[in-house]
Design an enzyme around this catalytic site. Structure first.
Site, short mmCIF file in Angstrom:
data_model
loop_
_atom_site.label_atom_id
_atom_site.label_comp_id
_atom_site.label_asym_id
_atom_site.label_seq_id
_atom_site.Cartn_x
_atom_site.Cartn_y
_atom_site.Cartn_z
N LYS A 113 -6.64 -83.24 -24.81
CA LYS A 113 -6.79 -84.38 -23.90
C LYS A 113 -5.47 -85.14 -23.78
O LYS A 113 -5.35 -86.31 -24.17
CB LYS A 113 -7.91 -85.30 -24.39
N THR A 114 -4.48 -84.47 -23.26
CA THR A 114 -3.16 -85.07 -23.10
C THR A 114 -3.00 -85.67 -21.70
O THR A 114 -3.77 -85.37 -20.80
CB THR A 114 -2.06 -84.01 -23.32
#
Length: 202
Positions: free
Chosen positions: A148-149
């Site tokens: 989840k960047t």
């Protein structure tokens, strides 16, 4: 000299990371820079002050921001990457982290991109270091980040995880196969999901 806490960590960066930095600079300066006209090319030295406690990370991205501008800007680090900045106990509540020397217009041209990148990386590294410290020394597992960047900023955030002492886990969708409930639902069963996945992954 590389920090003992994060020895030559920049060696993990892929060949294209400098292109990413150049793209961030272009994004901030798509056309003219009137402010640069005002300050000109007089050589000056600016000091980077750390005003919050945390772990310093993002050094390569900070440096290359000014490299990408040309003009011979130089960065001298007073704090090693991976070291903690203890601003709260320092005189005046701030710590001199680095100095940047070069033409005034280039320092101001790269300032926001360099600071934003360094601040984001340092924030991630600080959170990673805190999470790692919360784990008992006897635990044999790894504290890892997720996929989840921030879009377009993955390389910085994954790099910062490493500086902070955590594992990157999956770097992207192409790395390792991970089937979740949505995959199983769409395929009809776990067995069918695995069967199809093996045709693509071997």
């Amino acid at each position: 000299e590389a920090s003992q806490k994060t020895p030559a960590m920049r060696a993990v960066l892929p060949p294209h990371w400098r292109d990413d930095v150049a793209r961030w600079v272009r994004d901030d300066v798509p056309s003219v820079d009137v402010g640069g006209l005002v300050v000109g090319d007089r050589v000056v030295t600016a000091t980077l002050w750390g005003k919050s406690d945390g772990v310093l990370a993002g050094v390569p991205f900070f440096e290359w921001t000014f490299e990408a501008l040309g003009g011979g800007c130089t960065v001298e680090w007073l704090v090693d990457e991976g070291a903690r900045v203890e601003a709260s106990t320092a005189p005046g509540g701030k710590v001199a982290v680095a100095t940047v020397t070069g033409p005034a217009r280039l320092l101001l041209l790269g300032e926001r991109t360099a600071l934003n990148t360094l601040a984001r990386a340092s924030g991630v590294a600080t959170a990673a270091r805190t999470a790692r410290a919360a784990v008992p020394a006897t635990w044999r597992g790894a504290v890892a980040g997720t996929r989840k960047t921030t879009p377009g900023f993955r390389i910085v955030e994954k790099y910062a995880l490493l500086v902070g002492g955590c594992a990157t886990h999956r770097l992207d969708l192409s790395q390792m196969v991970m089937l979740k409930d949505n995959h199983v639902w769409a395929a009809g069963s776990i067995a069918e999901a695995c069967r199809v996945a093996k045709t693509g992954a071997g």
